[in-house]
Design an enzyme around this catalytic site. Sequence first.
Site, PDB file in Angstrom:
ATOM      1  N   GLY A 125       7.037  -5.427   3.902  1.00  0.00           N
ATOM      2  CA  GLY A 125       7.912  -6.505   4.347  1.00  0.00           C
ATOM      3  C   GLY A 125       7.858  -7.670   3.373  1.00  0.00           C
ATOM      4  O   GLY A 125       6.798  -7.992   2.835  1.00  0.00           O
ATOM      5  N   TYR A 132     -12.690  -1.144   9.186  1.00  0.00           N
ATOM      6  CA  TYR A 132     -12.057  -0.717  10.444  1.00  0.00           C
ATOM      7  C   TYR A 132     -11.710  -1.911  11.316  1.00  0.00           C
ATOM      8  O   TYR A 132     -10.752  -1.904  12.054  1.00  0.00           O
ATOM      9  CB  TYR A 132     -13.029   0.203  11.212  1.00  0.00           C
ATOM     10  CG  TYR A 132     -12.979   1.648  10.768  1.00  0.00           C
ATOM     11  CD1 TYR A 132     -12.048   2.082   9.825  1.00  0.00           C
ATOM     12  CD2 TYR A 132     -13.862   2.569  11.291  1.00  0.00           C
ATOM     13  CE1 TYR A 132     -12.005   3.398   9.417  1.00  0.00           C
ATOM     14  CE2 TYR A 132     -13.834   3.904  10.899  1.00  0.00           C
ATOM     15  CZ  TYR A 132     -12.910   4.305   9.963  1.00  0.00           C
ATOM     16  OH  TYR A 132     -12.882   5.611   9.569  1.00  0.00           O
ATOM     17  N   GLU A 163       1.925   1.235  10.198  1.00  0.00           N
ATOM     18  CA  GLU A 163       0.505   1.197  10.604  1.00  0.00           C
ATOM     19  C   GLU A 163      -0.014   2.615  10.850  1.00  0.00           C
ATOM     20  O   GLU A 163      -0.910   2.808  11.660  1.00  0.00           O
ATOM     21  CB  GLU A 163       0.318   0.348  11.870  1.00  0.00           C
ATOM     22  CG  GLU A 163      -0.094  -1.092  11.598  1.00  0.00           C
ATOM     23  CD  GLU A 163      -1.344  -1.231  10.773  1.00  0.00           C
ATOM     24  OE1 GLU A 163      -1.265  -1.898   9.734  1.00  0.00           O
ATOM     25  OE2 GLU A 163      -2.384  -0.620  11.101  1.00  0.00           O
ATOM     26  N   GLN A 182      15.774   4.437  40.397  1.00  0.00           N
ATOM     27  CA  GLN A 182      14.403   3.942  40.528  1.00  0.00           C
ATOM     28  C   GLN A 182      13.457   4.781  39.665  1.00  0.00           C
ATOM     29  O   GLN A 182      12.569   4.266  38.993  1.00  0.00           O
ATOM     30  CB  GLN A 182      13.972   4.002  42.006  1.00  0.00           C
ATOM     31  CG  GLN A 182      14.707   3.029  42.914  1.00  0.00           C
ATOM     32  CD  GLN A 182      14.561   3.397  44.380  1.00  0.00           C
ATOM     33  OE1 GLN A 182      13.679   4.192  44.747  1.00  0.00           O
ATOM     34  NE2 GLN A 182      15.429   2.849  45.220  1.00  0.00           N
ATOM     35  N   ARG A 219      24.460  -4.635  39.603  1.00  0.00           N
ATOM     36  CA  ARG A 219      25.536  -3.649  39.405  1.00  0.00           C
ATOM     37  C   ARG A 219      25.723  -2.843  40.685  1.00  0.00           C
ATOM     38  O   ARG A 219      24.784  -2.187  41.164  1.00  0.00           O
ATOM     39  CB  ARG A 219      25.158  -2.708  38.266  1.00  0.00           C
ATOM     40  CG  ARG A 219      26.120  -1.545  38.072  1.00  0.00           C
ATOM     41  CD  ARG A 219      27.376  -1.977  37.365  1.00  0.00           C
ATOM     42  NE  ARG A 219      28.352  -0.926  37.169  1.00  0.00           N
ATOM     43  CZ  ARG A 219      29.304  -1.002  36.238  1.00  0.00           C
ATOM     44  NH1 ARG A 219      29.338  -2.031  35.416  1.00  0.00           N
ATOM     45  NH2 ARG A 219      30.210  -0.049  36.118  1.00  0.00           N
ATOM     46  N   GLN A 239       0.852  -1.212   0.000  1.00  0.00           N
ATOM     47  CA  GLN A 239       0.000   0.000   0.000  1.00  0.00           C
ATOM     48  C   GLN A 239       0.875   1.245   0.000  1.00  0.00           C
ATOM     49  O   GLN A 239       0.748   2.084  -0.875  1.00  0.00           O
ATOM     50  CB  GLN A 239      -0.895  -0.026   1.245  1.00  0.00           C
ATOM     51  CG  GLN A 239      -1.697   1.239   1.484  1.00  0.00           C
ATOM     52  CD  GLN A 239      -2.666   1.077   2.649  1.00  0.00           C
ATOM     53  OE1 GLN A 239      -3.664   0.374   2.540  1.00  0.00           O
ATOM     54  NE2 GLN A 239      -2.351   1.687   3.783  1.00  0.00           N
ATOM     55  N   THR A 240       1.829   1.332   0.947  1.00  0.00           N
ATOM     56  CA  THR A 240       2.688   2.513   1.047  1.00  0.00           C
ATOM     57  C   THR A 240       3.497   2.714  -0.221  1.00  0.00           C
ATOM     58  O   THR A 240       3.934   1.736  -0.827  1.00  0.00           O
ATOM     59  CB  THR A 240       3.655   2.322   2.239  1.00  0.00           C
ATOM     60  OG1 THR A 240       2.868   2.093   3.401  1.00  0.00           O
ATOM     61  CG2 THR A 240       4.534   3.527   2.443  1.00  0.00           C
ATOM     62  N   GLY A 259      27.536   2.164  29.982  1.00  0.00           N
ATOM     63  CA  GLY A 259      28.156   1.758  28.723  1.00  0.00           C
ATOM     64  C   GLY A 259      27.607   0.441  28.208  1.00  0.00           C
ATOM     65  O   GLY A 259      27.383   0.272  27.006  1.00  0.00           O
ATOM     66  N   GLU A 296       1.452   6.964  10.510  1.00  0.00           N
ATOM     67  CA  GLU A 296       2.372   7.893  11.172  1.00  0.00           C
ATOM     68  C   GLU A 296       1.674   8.475  12.393  1.00  0.00           C
ATOM     69  O   GLU A 296       0.497   8.822  12.363  1.00  0.00           O
ATOM     70  CB  GLU A 296       2.750   8.991  10.154  1.00  0.00           C
ATOM     71  CG  GLU A 296       4.062   9.669  10.427  1.00  0.00           C
ATOM     72  CD  GLU A 296       3.967  10.672  11.566  1.00  0.00           C
ATOM     73  OE1 GLU A 296       2.889  11.253  11.741  1.00  0.00           O
ATOM     74  OE2 GLU A 296       4.948  10.829  12.306  1.00  0.00           O
TER      75      GLU A 296
END
Lengths: 439, 215
Positions: free
Chosen positions: A179, A276, A422, A329, A308, A139-140, A399, A424
């Site tokens: 795709g 829809y 789907e 947190q 960590r 479609q696009t 890092g 913008e």
Amino acid sequence: NPDITKERHAGTFDVRKMACFLYGGEDKLQRRAEILEFVKSKPELHDPIPVEFMTREERIDNAARKIVAMTDNLEQIDASDFFGEGMYYQSLIMGRDLHPLSLHFVMFIPTIQGQTDDEQLDEWLSLAISRGIIGTYAQTELGHGTNLKNLETTATYDPKTEEFIINSPTITSAKWWPGALGKSSNYAIVVAQLYTKGVCHGPHPFIVQLRDLETHKPMKGIRVGDIGPKFGFNSSDNGFLLFDNYRIPRQGMLMRYSKVERDGTYIAPKHSKLGYGTMVFVRSIMIKDQATQLAAAACIAIRYSAIRRQGEIEQGAGEVQILDYQTQQFRLMPQLARAFAFMFAAYEIRDMYMKVTEQLTHGNVDLLPEIHALSSGLKSVVSWEAAQGIEQCRLACGGHGYSLASAFPEIYAYSVGGCTYEGENIVMLLQVARFLMKA
Amino acid sequence: AKEVRSGNAKLAAICGYLAKPDLAHSKFAAWQTYSDANIVQDFEHVARRQIFRAYDVLMRHQRETSTEEAWNRASIELCKASRMHVRLYLVRTFLEKVATAADASLRSPLTDLTRLYAFDLITASQGEFLKGDFMSDSQADGIRDGIYRCLERLRPNAVSLVDSWDFDDAELHSVLGRRDGNVYPALLEWAQKSQLNKTEVLPTFEKYLGPMMKE
């Protein structure tokens, strides 16, 4: 690890009970465990080396191999429950990447089910479900996206030969992005401006053969290929497609709602909003996917922040778990709260979609406009806030968050795509606003 | 907005709040007693106000220019209205779902998460809640205090809450996020798979770096 074990002992609730509450019950959790066990037991569903160490060609090859093996074993899941078992089964095997059948299942087959008349349904559905062909959804265009009214690809009806002539009049009309269009698919649903008897009736879906079923070479009058490397989804051959006055039979137009008769007469659809439904369902899947990716990012960052140790709060008392810093947190816990909020909204929208679909069969379409507007807005807000949240989780890991070992770059690239495909996001918000203004 | 203003709005559940009367002030007293109903009511107030503000801006532009150009000139306010509408829905759905949790040991951390979510959203768009003195400065400060208290309350459950998402390491696909927490040895092991580590000396050395150092 002693630190993470200490955390688990500190918990004040039963993790399995919470998981049941999140996924909808003990039976759902049991099925997840069975699917996981099955996938782990099948080496052909695994990656020979971690995908982040593969070249693009190796990734595409690996994804194609796995998707065939995955769909060879579909009987292991309830394939009709894509929202639940289907998504989980796919994410365990295909990870955070697309594959040659991504749009075949999510767009090609649902469009055949939703938009064909009975004769067309018999011709195409079983072929598509049995993987006799590979389809995508085009479609696009290169120069046009969410605003469907301005798509340039044309489908002009020729009553003499009872064929549609599909044409790409300009470079900007080239189909772009779908795709698996570049190298994998041999069929596509193509959305084109329908012309008959000299009148344009707007965008309509057509089913078009792209490649020879034996040689897989493009048909004459079709230019198709890969659009090149991207931020993410590099196991997928997102493609481009140009038509040079390519002819297809009249029955190539999907004719459940609108029709073109042999003499070229156009029959308009009864209710233009009927399309829809599938959109709302695809968006409920998107919202659940975004919630899952945000939760994955929060899971990685919170677990790492538990093990960590860095710096001392009280001088001489030894380095602390960075999760003890209030700022850490505040970076992470709101993202986890969002993930829960988005997940519950995804289930709610899916349930409302089921209710609407049931009401539709009795002709009641009251709830449809409100859910459609809401799902557009949810898609926009959730995809944007998930992407920001994932990036915040990545940054909170210092890092190591920048290394592919963390998975954050992969999660972000996979999830942030949802801000544009789907629909913008800003266009989606303005769609909601149109509804709100009317209300 | 148009139907509500003209008095004959037929709104389904999601947009019903548009037709409700405005509230003068938030009923927030303290974060511990800020009820689900009060939270939803305050988000409804802010969403409603923003939607009618966007509507008035749109109407004003429509008096000066074409309908389409008016829509374009009001589109930032319109997007803000849509976001508030969606956030209200997210907050309401989250609160309603958590209220169904039968087990108190689940409901407690989940309630803390709903409060953290709502308070964080209010603080992020604080200007909207302070407008027209709907919320006072002290109420806004009380909401912020609520964030910090929720963080404190949630801290012991942080790892258990993420564990509840039932991510297997295979799905998470992250050395950093491993369930067993043994990250550092795993990072070193992961690095060995780099293509660059297949040979001790890369061809680039013979071609470029070696000769450079001999110049």
